[in-house]
Design a protein around this motif. Sequence first.
Motif, mmCIF file in Angstrom:
data_model
loop_
_atom_site.group_PDB
_atom_site.id
_atom_site.type_symbol
_atom_site.label_atom_id
_atom_site.label_comp_id
_atom_site.label_asym_id
_atom_site.label_seq_id
_atom_site.Cartn_x
_atom_site.Cartn_y
_atom_site.Cartn_z
ATOM 1 N N GLY A 31 -43.464 -47.048 -43.807
ATOM 2 C CA GLY A 31 -43.563 -47.219 -45.249
ATOM 3 C C GLY A 31 -42.832 -46.132 -46.002
ATOM 4 O O GLY A 31 -42.807 -44.972 -45.573
ATOM 5 N N PHE A 32 -42.217 -46.504 -47.125
ATOM 6 C CA PHE A 32 -41.504 -45.544 -47.968
ATOM 7 C C PHE A 32 -42.478 -44.758 -48.843
ATOM 8 O O PHE A 32 -43.597 -45.211 -49.113
ATOM 9 N N ASN A 33 -42.007 -43.606 -49.321
ATOM 10 C CA ASN A 33 -42.742 -42.936 -50.389
ATOM 11 C C ASN A 33 -42.388 -43.592 -51.717
ATOM 12 O O ASN A 33 -41.657 -44.585 -51.763
ATOM 13 N N GLN A 34 -42.891 -43.049 -52.815
ATOM 14 C CA GLN A 34 -42.785 -43.729 -54.106
ATOM 15 C C GLN A 34 -41.362 -43.833 -54.646
ATOM 16 O O GLN A 34 -41.050 -44.754 -55.398
ATOM 17 N N ASP A 35 -40.469 -42.908 -54.291
ATOM 18 C CA ASP A 35 -39.092 -42.970 -54.814
ATOM 19 C C ASP A 35 -38.080 -43.368 -53.747
ATOM 20 O O ASP A 35 -36.874 -43.266 -53.966
ATOM 21 N N PHE A 36 -38.543 -43.824 -52.583
ATOM 22 C CA PHE A 36 -37.700 -44.295 -51.486
ATOM 23 C C PHE A 36 -36.787 -43.198 -50.928
ATOM 24 O O PHE A 36 -35.800 -43.483 -50.254
ATOM 25 N N GLY A 37 -37.137 -41.943 -51.176
ATOM 26 C CA GLY A 37 -36.364 -40.838 -50.615
ATOM 27 C C GLY A 37 -36.795 -40.473 -49.216
ATOM 28 O O GLY A 37 -36.024 -39.855 -48.465
ATOM 29 N N CYS A 38 -38.021 -40.847 -48.832
ATOM 30 C CA CYS A 38 -38.560 -40.559 -47.502
ATOM 31 C C CYS A 38 -39.301 -41.784 -46.994
ATOM 32 O O CYS A 38 -39.615 -42.704 -47.757
ATOM 33 N N PHE A 39 -39.573 -41.800 -45.697
ATOM 34 C CA PHE A 39 -40.462 -42.816 -45.156
ATOM 35 C C PHE A 39 -41.320 -42.210 -44.055
ATOM 36 O O PHE A 39 -40.961 -41.188 -43.457
ATOM 37 N N ALA A 40 -42.470 -42.820 -43.834
ATOM 38 C CA ALA A 40 -43.425 -42.344 -42.833
ATOM 39 C C ALA A 40 -43.634 -43.415 -41.779
ATOM 40 O O ALA A 40 -43.542 -44.615 -42.067
ATOM 41 N N THR A 41 -43.914 -42.995 -40.565
ATOM 42 C CA THR A 41 -44.238 -43.925 -39.487
ATOM 43 C C THR A 41 -45.570 -43.541 -38.865
ATOM 44 O O THR A 41 -45.848 -42.361 -38.641
ATOM 45 N N GLY A 42 -46.401 -44.540 -38.604
ATOM 46 C CA GLY A 42 -47.636 -44.352 -37.863
ATOM 47 C C GLY A 42 -47.424 -44.814 -36.432
ATOM 48 O O GLY A 42 -46.841 -45.873 -36.191
ATOM 49 N N LEU A 43 -47.894 -44.008 -35.503
ATOM 50 C CA LEU A 43 -47.637 -44.257 -34.081
ATOM 51 C C LEU A 43 -48.930 -44.262 -33.280
ATOM 52 O O LEU A 43 -49.978 -43.805 -33.753
ATOM 53 N N ASP A 44 -48.838 -44.738 -32.054
ATOM 54 C CA ASP A 44 -49.981 -44.688 -31.139
ATOM 55 C C ASP A 44 -50.388 -43.257 -30.838
ATOM 56 O O ASP A 44 -51.507 -43.014 -30.377
ATOM 57 N N SER A 45 -49.483 -42.306 -31.119
ATOM 58 C CA SER A 45 -49.731 -40.911 -30.767
ATOM 59 C C SER A 45 -49.677 -39.960 -31.967
ATOM 60 O O SER A 45 -49.559 -38.758 -31.792
ATOM 61 N N GLY A 46 -49.740 -40.488 -33.214
ATOM 62 C CA GLY A 46 -49.704 -39.619 -34.383
ATOM 63 C C GLY A 46 -48.868 -40.209 -35.499
ATOM 64 O O GLY A 46 -48.883 -41.413 -35.725
ATOM 65 N N PHE A 47 -48.125 -39.370 -36.203
ATOM 66 C CA PHE A 47 -47.270 -39.864 -37.284
ATOM 67 C C PHE A 47 -46.075 -38.942 -37.475
ATOM 68 O O PHE A 47 -46.076 -37.781 -37.045
ATOM 69 N N ARG A 48 -45.034 -39.480 -38.148
ATOM 70 C CA ARG A 48 -43.822 -38.723 -38.433
ATOM 71 C C ARG A 48 -43.340 -39.027 -39.848
ATOM 72 O O ARG A 48 -43.580 -40.116 -40.366
ATOM 73 N N ILE A 49 -42.651 -38.048 -40.439
ATOM 74 C CA ILE A 49 -42.076 -38.189 -41.771
ATOM 75 C C ILE A 49 -40.568 -37.966 -41.662
ATOM 76 O O ILE A 49 -40.118 -37.012 -41.022
ATOM 77 N N TYR A 50 -39.790 -38.836 -42.317
ATOM 78 C CA TYR A 50 -38.329 -38.753 -42.263
ATOM 79 C C TYR A 50 -37.740 -38.701 -43.669
ATOM 80 O O TYR A 50 -38.254 -39.347 -44.591
ATOM 81 N N ASN A 51 -36.666 -37.952 -43.824
ATOM 82 C CA ASN A 51 -35.822 -38.062 -45.000
ATOM 83 C C ASN A 51 -34.902 -39.269 -44.790
ATOM 84 O O ASN A 51 -34.405 -39.497 -43.692
ATOM 85 N N CYS A 52 -34.678 -40.061 -45.859
ATOM 86 C CA CYS A 52 -33.906 -41.301 -45.709
ATOM 87 C C CYS A 52 -32.396 -41.060 -45.615
ATOM 88 O O CYS A 52 -31.736 -41.642 -44.757
ATOM 89 N N ASP A 53 -31.851 -40.272 -46.524
ATOM 90 C CA ASP A 53 -30.394 -40.153 -46.609
ATOM 91 C C ASP A 53 -29.998 -38.719 -46.943
ATOM 92 O O ASP A 53 -30.170 -38.289 -48.096
ATOM 93 N N PRO A 54 -29.513 -37.951 -45.961
ATOM 94 C CA PRO A 54 -29.252 -38.383 -44.585
ATOM 95 C C PRO A 54 -30.557 -38.492 -43.791
ATOM 96 O O PRO A 54 -31.536 -37.807 -44.099
ATOM 97 N N LEU A 55 -30.553 -39.384 -42.801
ATOM 98 C CA LEU A 55 -31.738 -39.581 -41.980
ATOM 99 C C LEU A 55 -32.025 -38.322 -41.170
ATOM 100 O O LEU A 55 -31.180 -37.853 -40.422
ATOM 101 N N LYS A 56 -33.223 -37.785 -41.341
ATOM 102 C CA LYS A 56 -33.604 -36.579 -40.626
ATOM 103 C C LYS A 56 -35.116 -36.503 -40.527
ATOM 104 O O LYS A 56 -35.820 -36.709 -41.519
ATOM 105 N N GLU A 57 -35.617 -36.224 -39.336
ATOM 106 C CA GLU A 57 -37.056 -36.040 -39.185
ATOM 107 C C GLU A 57 -37.474 -34.733 -39.856
ATOM 108 O O GLU A 57 -36.940 -33.669 -39.575
ATOM 109 N N LYS A 58 -38.451 -34.839 -40.770
ATOM 110 C CA LYS A 58 -38.902 -33.671 -41.525
ATOM 111 C C LYS A 58 -40.201 -33.092 -40.992
ATOM 112 O O LYS A 58 -40.468 -31.898 -41.130
ATOM 113 N N MET A 59 -41.024 -33.950 -40.393
ATOM 114 C CA MET A 59 -42.319 -33.480 -39.915
ATOM 115 C C MET A 59 -42.878 -34.472 -38.913
ATOM 116 O O MET A 59 -42.640 -35.674 -39.004
ATOM 117 N N ARG A 60 -43.601 -33.950 -37.940
ATOM 118 C CA ARG A 60 -44.317 -34.813 -37.008
ATOM 119 C C ARG A 60 -45.649 -34.185 -36.653
ATOM 120 O O ARG A 60 -45.800 -32.969 -36.624
#
Length: 374
Positions: A22-51
């Motif tokens: 799912g995206f954040n409110q301004d579509f600048g980032c997105f989050a993923t939920g996983l079987d083992s936790g979660f991760r946060i990504y910057n959209c453009d450029p694509l980069k993992e910001k936190m896990r």
Amino acid sequence: MNLSKPSSSSSAADAPGLLYAGFNQDFGCFATGLDSGFRIYNCDPLKEKMRKDFEDGGISIVEMLFRCNYLALVGGGKNPKYPPNKVIIWDDLKSKGIVELEFRSEVKNVKLRRDRIVVVLANKVFVYVFSANPLKLHTFETIDNDKGKRPSMSNTGKIKNSNSINSSGSTTVMTTNVSIIPAHSGKLSCLSVNSDGSKCASASEKGTLIRVFDTSSGKLLNELRRGVDRAEIYSIAFDQSSTRLCVSSDKGTVHIFNLDAILGNGASHSPNNGSYYAEKVINNPMLSPSPSGNRQSSFSFMKDLLPKYFSSEWSFAHFKVIADCRCICGFGQEVNTIIVICADGSCYKFLFDPRKGGECVREHYTRFLKDLDE
């Protein structure tokens, strides 16, 4: 937007262990939920910001609050980290949950504002003040809403529009104005509201039409046709100015619509500018440019005599991702770009021509979930 499906109908292309995207409110980032936790990504450029990896369970919903340190988490998967009937407000600076909201049934969706927490259950929507001790402001009854669509569902195919009013004075009194918008004849499948709450867009389970309404009056502003074949709409997103809309479905297609007539002025919209169009209308001589630059039937002038097919507008730009998989989309931070997140763990960036429309140009493609062990 939850991209997961029951195991009986999940696609072989789905990324293993991906429960949510799912995206954040301004579509600048997105989050993923996983079987083992979660991760946060910057959209453009694509980069993992936190896990955050959990040894003891999965996360089925990760709702961001712009780019701040607060997240709303709901446990899920084969071994949920938290009970599925609880919402955990996670403070990433402290790396722990700081607020816990418990309900009598499974949480289907959560939405955050800087001042509100909205929790969606199968038949109810709860609204809280976002604070260290959340105060419940409203409870709304809804029809069956197992997919956890955005709140404000009423009777089948109708949107309940609820506006809260904060009365000033020595005592704060919260009142609610409620109006009903008859959006579709069938059940709603997807609902989206623009940034200032003045417009909402909806699609039914049939997935052929998207309708845009003025939330204050309930007036129909636009009727947009995705296609003629049934599809499940996974996301509808307004751009920041609320002049365009992008729509994605389970067919891996994304359609871009103009909402204002002025956008079509001076544009050149040839029905042949593009080699692919999911609903096979781009080469259809019966379609011509509308005042907004979208495509419409050449018989639209007879709309009062013909079925609605002839009066609705088709997208002015479009594209298809590589795999026929479920995807969500939003307008990128860079002008005239669309960001797409897919259930197979891939991320796309497409560029559309605001004048010519047609088939979009793919600028970037990355698999953000190549391997969950990375």
